[in-house]
Design a protein around this motif. Structure first.
Motif, mmCIF file in Angstrom:
data_model
loop_
_atom_site.group_PDB
_atom_site.id
_atom_site.type_symbol
_atom_site.label_atom_id
_atom_site.label_comp_id
_atom_site.label_asym_id
_atom_site.label_seq_id
_atom_site.Cartn_x
_atom_site.Cartn_y
_atom_site.Cartn_z
ATOM 1 N N CYS A 48 -2.563 -0.206 5.642
ATOM 2 C CA CYS A 48 -1.836 0.400 6.764
ATOM 3 C C CYS A 48 -0.346 0.402 6.432
ATOM 4 O O CYS A 48 0.203 -0.620 6.012
ATOM 5 C CB CYS A 48 -2.099 -0.390 8.042
ATOM 6 N N ASP A 49 0.294 1.549 6.612
ATOM 7 C CA ASP A 49 1.726 1.663 6.314
ATOM 8 C C ASP A 49 2.600 0.935 7.336
ATOM 9 O O ASP A 49 3.782 0.703 7.074
ATOM 10 C CB ASP A 49 2.142 3.133 6.249
ATOM 11 N N ASP A 50 2.041 0.571 8.489
ATOM 12 C CA ASP A 50 2.823 -0.154 9.500
ATOM 13 C C ASP A 50 2.720 -1.665 9.334
ATOM 14 O O ASP A 50 3.720 -2.359 9.234
ATOM 15 C CB ASP A 50 2.373 0.230 10.909
ATOM 16 N N ASN A 98 -4.115 9.346 10.101
ATOM 17 C CA ASN A 98 -2.943 9.921 9.459
ATOM 18 C C ASN A 98 -1.975 10.322 10.563
ATOM 19 O O ASN A 98 -2.231 11.253 11.324
ATOM 20 C CB ASN A 98 -3.331 11.129 8.611
ATOM 21 N N ASN A 110 1.527 9.230 7.384
ATOM 22 C CA ASN A 110 1.380 7.800 7.085
ATOM 23 C C ASN A 110 -0.033 7.338 7.407
ATOM 24 O O ASN A 110 -0.659 7.814 8.350
ATOM 25 C CB ASN A 110 2.382 6.972 7.904
ATOM 26 N N ASN A 111 -0.529 6.391 6.613
ATOM 27 C CA ASN A 111 -1.832 5.776 6.864
ATOM 28 C C ASN A 111 -1.636 4.656 7.871
ATOM 29 O O ASN A 111 -0.986 3.649 7.579
ATOM 30 C CB ASN A 111 -2.421 5.229 5.562
ATOM 31 N N ILE A 112 -2.194 4.835 9.065
ATOM 32 C CA ILE A 112 -1.994 3.877 10.154
ATOM 33 C C ILE A 112 -3.358 3.382 10.628
ATOM 34 O O ILE A 112 -4.253 4.183 10.921
ATOM 35 C CB ILE A 112 -1.240 4.528 11.329
#
Length: 146
Positions: free
Chosen positions: A9-11, A23, A27-29
């Motif tokens: 996860c990008d977060d 997406n 971003n991958n969330i």
């Protein structure tokens, strides 16, 4: 058992199953972090909830807020610039508040604050200058002593 693919996860940097990733703005969330996002009612982009501002049109992102909205001086709410007015002093008002607070002088069409409105004997709204004008044909001396 088939091979499961994990994506970060990008977060929150957690490793989650690929089918649990959304997406959002490229971003991958993960699904847990996706709850922190909301769609801007103006541009439609997904933005962190903390970066949204409530307006009369719904919640909007900071970019849309700066480009398309004003904060009304009177009601203290954000309104679309297409539904707003600016007074002679450069203060912003939504249309409703502006119309509640200002009138146009019948004679010169200048902006008159509601507290400063004067009326002639035909009940026309006048600014002080036009009201006190000697050559104003709309003003006649009225004797209010009955």
């Amino acid at each position: 058992m088939e091979n499961e693919t994990f994506i970060q996860c990008d977060d929150c940097n957690s490793e989650v199953l690929e089918n649990e990733i959304e997406n959002i703005q490229g971003n991958n969330i993960c699904s847990s972090c996706a709850d922190n996002y909301e769609r801007c009612s103006n541009c439609g982009d997904e933005v962190l909830c903390d970066e949204m501002t409530e307006t009369t049109d719904g919640d909007v992102c900071e970019c849309c807020l700066n480009d398309n909205y004003i904060l009304c001086t009177e009601c203290n709410e954000f309104h679309n610039v297409d539904c707003s007015e600016t007074n002679n002093n450069g203060r912003y008002f939504c249309n409703d508040c502006y119309n509640d607070v200002y009138r146009s002088c019948y004679e010169c069409d200048s902006e008159v604050h509601i507290d400063d409105v004067r009326y002639n004997n035909q009940d026309d709204c006048l600014c002080d200058e036009c009201y006190n004008s000697q050559d104003n044909p709309l003003w006649n001396d009225i004797d209010y002593n009955f």
